[in-house]
Design a protein around this motif. Structure first.
Motif, short mmCIF file in Angstrom:
data_model
loop_
_atom_site.label_atom_id
_atom_site.label_comp_id
_atom_site.label_asym_id
_atom_site.label_seq_id
_atom_site.Cartn_x
_atom_site.Cartn_y
_atom_site.Cartn_z
N GLN A 86 18.11 -1.60 2.56
CA GLN A 86 17.26 -1.42 1.43
C GLN A 86 17.16 -2.70 0.66
N LEU A 87 15.98 -3.27 0.65
CA LEU A 87 15.64 -4.47 0.00
C LEU A 87 15.18 -4.38 -1.45
N ASN A 88 14.80 -5.34 -2.42
CA ASN A 88 14.28 -5.22 -3.65
C ASN A 88 13.65 -6.51 -4.05
N VAL A 89 12.90 -6.35 -5.11
CA VAL A 89 12.40 -7.67 -5.70
C VAL A 89 13.34 -8.57 -6.15
N ASP A 90 13.48 -9.74 -5.75
CA ASP A 90 14.50 -10.86 -6.12
C ASP A 90 13.82 -11.99 -6.80
N GLU A 91 14.60 -12.81 -7.32
CA GLU A 91 14.18 -14.09 -7.75
C GLU A 91 13.17 -14.86 -6.97
N GLU A 92 13.15 -15.12 -5.77
CA GLU A 92 11.96 -15.81 -4.99
C GLU A 92 10.92 -14.83 -5.05
N THR A 93 11.06 -13.78 -4.76
CA THR A 93 9.81 -12.59 -4.93
C THR A 93 9.17 -12.84 -6.05
N SER A 94 9.85 -12.85 -7.40
CA SER A 94 9.43 -12.91 -8.68
C SER A 94 8.58 -14.15 -8.80
N CYS A 95 9.29 -15.27 -8.45
CA CYS A 95 8.80 -16.68 -8.57
C CYS A 95 7.21 -16.75 -7.82
N PHE A 96 7.32 -16.21 -6.43
CA PHE A 96 5.99 -16.14 -5.87
C PHE A 96 5.01 -15.42 -6.73
N LEU A 97 5.32 -14.44 -7.23
CA LEU A 97 4.19 -13.50 -7.90
C LEU A 97 3.78 -14.38 -9.22
N LYS A 98 4.78 -14.90 -9.87
CA LYS A 98 4.44 -15.56 -11.11
C LYS A 98 3.45 -16.83 -10.85
N GLN A 99 3.97 -17.50 -9.82
CA GLN A 99 2.87 -18.85 -9.35
C GLN A 99 1.47 -18.30 -8.71
N SER A 100 1.38 -17.07 -8.20
CA SER A 100 0.12 -16.37 -7.87
C SER A 100 -0.77 -16.13 -9.07
N GLU A 101 -0.09 -15.50 -10.40
CA GLU A 101 -0.59 -15.19 -11.42
C GLU A 101 -1.23 -16.33 -12.02
N GLU A 102 -0.30 -17.51 -12.29
CA GLU A 102 -0.72 -18.64 -12.79
C GLU A 102 -2.11 -19.31 -11.99
N LYS A 103 -2.00 -19.34 -10.77
CA LYS A 103 -2.99 -20.12 -10.03
C LYS A 103 -4.28 -19.42 -10.04
N SER A 104 -4.02 -17.98 -10.04
CA SER A 104 -5.34 -16.96 -10.16
C SER A 104 -5.99 -17.39 -11.66
N ASP A 105 -5.34 -17.67 -12.38
CA ASP A 105 -6.17 -18.05 -13.84
C ASP A 105 -6.34 -19.40 -14.07
N TRP A 106 -6.42 -20.21 -12.78
CA TRP A 106 -7.32 -21.71 -12.93
C TRP A 106 -8.69 -21.29 -12.48
#
Length: 294
Positions: free
Chosen positions: A51-71
């Motif tokens: 069983q895996l879960n959202v971890d720090e690296e995954t959350s970081c990728f999502l945050k970066q994707s959100e920031e880039k999408s807003d450019w």
């Protein structure tokens, strides 16, 4: 409840729709990405589930994707360039040229969690087949002394060379080479001869070497280059209509007959950076760790 004022211009409408979708993504229960109905599987297979879960690296990728999408202006340029470049470049090469659309499969800690069940694996060398821009490879790389990669797209190969990975030729990676671990992440549904590829992998792995496989389920083949109708010349015998049915079939009917022993497996999201429509996209990925039986 969030209130939205409907805009008039086409760009404003697009941003309005994106805002609604991104609001949904913010509140979406991301633990659903990792859930699997184990009651639909045999006890032998469920015993290997991690069983895996959202971890720090995954959350970081999502945050970066959100920031880039807003450019906004960058995303507008990408939208125009994709159409123009698509006339003479594959989608993979277009993404590489624009430096967009990076993927995420596993964090480094998630990878170690899947590999830790059997601590006798050799971390001397990793070969990542179809490595793309190398960002997924980079999450695995710290565990290895040497990292080798292959990639069809010449644009992506340049990105891999910048990351200091050793790029091997598509036709000669299996010649006179032996690797301790080979990763094949979301590649089998994109290559023309997946069964031949798996046989070559088995011959190229060291005795008791590890194979890491990720597959989007439900399984659907699409060959980007080398096939006029985008269908593969070899088909994997994958049956079933649900995620769980296909997992069982993949283990028992594809890998076991080839001499691969299942060690661990899990369900993860195959994440991709977004665009003007939404911040990121995902598909359901099954990921497996096999041992090469010799």
């Amino acid at each position: 409840m969030t209130t939205y004022l409907k805009p008039r211009s086409s760009l404003a409408r697009a941003l309005y729709e994106k805002q609604k979708i991104d609001d949904y993504l913010t509140h979406f229960d991301k633990s659903q990405w990792y859930k699997c109905n184990l009651t639909k599987l045999s006890s032998e297979i469920t015993s290997h589930f991690v069983q895996l879960n959202v971890d720090e690296e995954t959350s970081c990728f999502l945050k970066q994707s959100e920031e880039k999408s807003d450019w906004i202006f960058t995303q507008l340029w990408h939208s125009i360039a994709k159409v123009l470049l698509g006339w003479f470049m594959t989608q993979t090469s277009v993404n590489g040229w624009l430096e967009r659309g990076s993927m995420f499969v596993l964090s480094h800690l998630q990878f170690l969690s899947l590999m830790s069940c059997d601590g006798d694996w050799d971390s001397n060398s990793l070969l990542d087949l179809g490595a793309g821009d190398g960002k997924v490879t980079a999450n695995l790389a710290p565990a290895f002394e040497q990292v080798f990669v292959t990639e069809v797209s010449h644009v992506m190969r340049k990105h891999l060379q910048k990351r200091k990975f050793k790029v091997l030729g598509i036709e000669d990676w299996q010649r006179n080479n032996k690797f301790n671990v080979i990763s094949c992440l979301n590649l089998l549904d994109r290559c023309d001869k997946p069964l031949t590829l798996l046989k070559d992998i088995k011959d190229t792995l060291t005795p008791n070497g590890r194979l890491i496989v990720a597959l989007v389920l439900p399984f659907s083949s699409y060959v980007e280059t080398g096939s006029l109708d985008h269908t593969p010349s070899e088909k994997l015998p994958i049956r079933g209509s649900t995620f769980e049915e296909q997992v069982e079939c993949i283990i028992n009917d594809v890998f076991k007959p080839l001499g691969f022993i299942l060690l661990t497996w899990s369900k993860v999201p195959y994440l991709c950076e977004g665009d003007l429509r939404q911040s990121y996209y995902w598909l359901n990925d099954a990921i497996f760790i096999f041992k090469n039986a010799q």
